[in-house]
Motif scaffolding. Structure first.
Motif, PDB file in Angstrom:
ATOM      1  N   GLU A  15      -8.970 -21.977  22.240  1.00  0.00           N
ATOM      2  CA  GLU A  15      -9.511 -21.836  23.580  1.00  0.00           C
ATOM      3  C   GLU A  15      -8.488 -21.299  24.576  1.00  0.00           C
ATOM      4  N   LYS A  16      -7.251 -21.749  24.471  1.00  0.00           N
ATOM      5  CA  LYS A  16      -6.235 -21.301  25.435  1.00  0.00           C
ATOM      6  C   LYS A  16      -5.964 -19.808  25.276  1.00  0.00           C
ATOM      7  N   GLY A  17      -5.848 -19.361  24.041  1.00  0.00           N
ATOM      8  CA  GLY A  17      -5.590 -17.941  23.803  1.00  0.00           C
ATOM      9  C   GLY A  17      -6.752 -17.070  24.233  1.00  0.00           C
ATOM     10  N   LEU A  18      -7.976 -17.516  23.935  1.00  0.00           N
ATOM     11  CA  LEU A  18      -9.151 -16.742  24.318  1.00  0.00           C
ATOM     12  C   LEU A  18      -9.290 -16.700  25.840  1.00  0.00           C
ATOM     13  N   ALA A  19      -8.968 -17.799  26.519  1.00  0.00           N
ATOM     14  CA  ALA A  19      -9.038 -17.817  27.978  1.00  0.00           C
ATOM     15  C   ALA A  19      -8.057 -16.827  28.585  1.00  0.00           C
ATOM     16  N   VAL A  20      -6.855 -16.755  28.042  1.00  0.00           N
ATOM     17  CA  VAL A  20      -5.860 -15.805  28.549  1.00  0.00           C
ATOM     18  C   VAL A  20      -6.324 -14.371  28.299  1.00  0.00           C
ATOM     19  N   ALA A  21      -6.908 -14.129  27.125  1.00  0.00           N
ATOM     20  CA  ALA A  21      -7.428 -12.796  26.821  1.00  0.00           C
ATOM     21  C   ALA A  21      -8.487 -12.388  27.834  1.00  0.00           C
ATOM     22  N   ARG A  22      -9.368 -13.319  28.172  1.00  0.00           N
ATOM     23  CA  ARG A  22     -10.410 -13.033  29.150  1.00  0.00           C
ATOM     24  C   ARG A  22      -9.809 -12.779  30.537  1.00  0.00           C
ATOM     25  N   MET A  23      -8.815 -13.547  30.912  1.00  0.00           N
ATOM     26  CA  MET A  23      -8.165 -13.360  32.211  1.00  0.00           C
ATOM     27  C   MET A  23      -7.557 -11.965  32.328  1.00  0.00           C
ATOM     28  N   ALA A  40     -11.729 -20.161  31.525  1.00  0.00           N
ATOM     29  CA  ALA A  40     -12.249 -21.440  31.035  1.00  0.00           C
ATOM     30  C   ALA A  40     -13.737 -21.372  30.728  1.00  0.00           C
ATOM     31  N   SER A  41     -14.503 -20.677  31.579  1.00  0.00           N
ATOM     32  CA  SER A  41     -15.946 -20.596  31.347  1.00  0.00           C
ATOM     33  C   SER A  41     -16.285 -19.672  30.179  1.00  0.00           C
ATOM     34  N   PHE A  42     -15.432 -18.716  29.914  1.00  0.00           N
ATOM     35  CA  PHE A  42     -15.683 -17.746  28.846  1.00  0.00           C
ATOM     36  C   PHE A  42     -15.653 -18.403  27.468  1.00  0.00           C
ATOM     37  N   VAL A  43     -14.738 -19.342  27.263  1.00  0.00           N
ATOM     38  CA  VAL A  43     -14.578 -19.935  25.934  1.00  0.00           C
ATOM     39  C   VAL A  43     -15.789 -20.755  25.523  1.00  0.00           C
ATOM     40  N   ASP A  44     -16.631 -21.133  26.481  1.00  0.00           N
ATOM     41  CA  ASP A  44     -17.821 -21.912  26.148  1.00  0.00           C
ATOM     42  C   ASP A  44     -18.924 -21.058  25.524  1.00  0.00           C
TER      43      ASP A  44
END
Length: 383
Positions: free
Chosen positions: A219-227, A271-275
């Motif tokens: 989740e942390k890595g995917l959130a950074v990717a989205r950011m 954070a919302s993207f990982v959901d």
């Protein structure tokens, strides 16, 4: 015109399952089987089957074009364009939207079960391309008994699918609308995607792509990717207008909390993207975008990709503040269409909203899309 039911499912969509003897042949040489394509439909197919519109989604989109998203509970990603009296009118059009292969909302992707192992594919899923996505869509359209699409419409990665449709299946198209896209992915875009992929793969919960087997998510890595990616969807004027240097609270934290509103905004986006999105799907779809170069299969001459599409009516739209897929790249597409003898209209829409303008309230986009589709419908004889 008399409306009829589509032959393979109720209006509303579902999942089209193709048996093992109908594999999807990928550009990599791999065969993907069995194949499932999740899709939604809006409206009814007319008796002549002449009113079908395929809408192609962008990188993080899905088939929930104008219906409530089952995970987030939010309206569909293009609800503002679909409805009675809107540019895509279910009372006039039969609108289809698929989840691309490699996605995570029902179409076959890295999170699907590999029939040879009984486990999620993970990184054993074959690398896919934009052409593979379109090839799967064409299989669905054929299964629905539709010989010719009235229009194929898409923005960003969806616009790339539109261009691929025009190159590969021009005989199945009457018109095409390409919004905020390019005929190939630039080095800068590839670089941003690589940052995102490395953030995902550096997350210890990624587990070499096998995180499903361990009951965890990166989740942390995917959130950074989205950011990182989200920054490219906006423009500097839009960021300045919306956030400037406004603080999140009174005073500075003198640390690394989200002091600025723009920091809090990006963290919320991540954070919302990982959901709602799968990390491996993000890897595969961004790679498909990076590999996209429509002219490469035609000796590097983009016009040659459109030679067979001279009968197709094209509309190409760009946004003045879009630096992800700039107006210059849209003009390159139009020049290639003109060189191929295609009929193409073009408009640059003046806005400071950046690439994401095609999701937002932009009246000039509404007007352009409505005008083009209405004129095409008159030509097509769609009431």
């Amino acid at each position: 015109m008399t409306a009829v039911e589509i032959p393979t499912s109720e209006t509303g969509g579902g999942t089209q399952r193709f048996p093992a003897d109908q594999p999807l042949r990928l550009d990599s040489g791999a065969l993907l089987s069995p194949l499932e394509i999740a899709y939604k439909t809006y409206g009814r197919l007319n008796a002549e089957k002449s009113n079908a519109v395929l809408v192609c989604h962008a990188l993080t989109g899905d088939q929930h074009l104008a219906s409530t998203h089952p995970t987030t509970g939010k309206p569909g990603w293009w609800s503002r364009f679909v409805g009675p009296g809107l540019p895509l009118d279910p009372e006039r059009h039969f609108i289809i939207c698929t989840n691309v292969i490699g996605g995570c909302m029902g179409s076959t992707g890295p999170g699907s079960i590999d029939p040879t192992t009984g486990r999620p594919y993970g990184l054993s899923f074959p690398v896919i391309t934009i052409a593979d996505m379109v090839r799967a869509q064409a299989m669905l359209i054929e299964a629905l008994g539709i010989e010719t699409l009235f229009a194929v419409v898409g923005g960003s990665m969806g616009g790339m699918q539109v261009l691929q449709w025009a190159a590969d299946y021009p005989e199945k198209l009457f018109s095409a609308v390409c919004i905020a896209a390019a005929a190939r992915h630039s080095a800068q875009n590839i670089a941003f995607h690589e940052v995102g992929r490395q953030a995902i793969m550096a997350d210890p919960d990624w587990r070499g792509g096998a995180y499903d087997l361990y009951g965890v998510k990166p989740e942390k890595g995917l959130a950074v990717a989205r950011m990182a990616a989200h920054i490219t969807y906006l423009s500097e004027p839009a960021l300045q207008r919306k956030f400037g240097r406004e603080l999140q609270r009174d005073g500075l934290s003198w640390g690394f909390d989200a002091d600025f509103q723009v920091e809090s905004y990006l963290r919320h986006q991540g954070a919302s993207f990982v959901d709602r999105f799968d990390a491996n799907s993000y890897l595969y779809i961004t790679r498909a975008l990076d590999y996209f170069d429509l002219a490469a299969g035609y000796g590097g001459v983009l016009a040659e990709a459109f030679r067979r599409a001279r009968h197709v009516r094209f509309c190409v739209l760009s946004f003045s503040s879009d630096w992800l897929y700039s107006t210059a790249e849209s003009r390159d597409i139009v020049r290639a269409l003109n060189a191929a003898g295609c009929r193409a209209s073009f408009a640059e829409i003046t806005t400071d909203k950046g690439h994401d303008a095609f999701f937002l309230d932009e009246p000039a986009l509404d007007s352009a899309l409505r005008g083009f589709l209405s004129a095409a419908a008159e030509r097509r004889g769609i009431a």
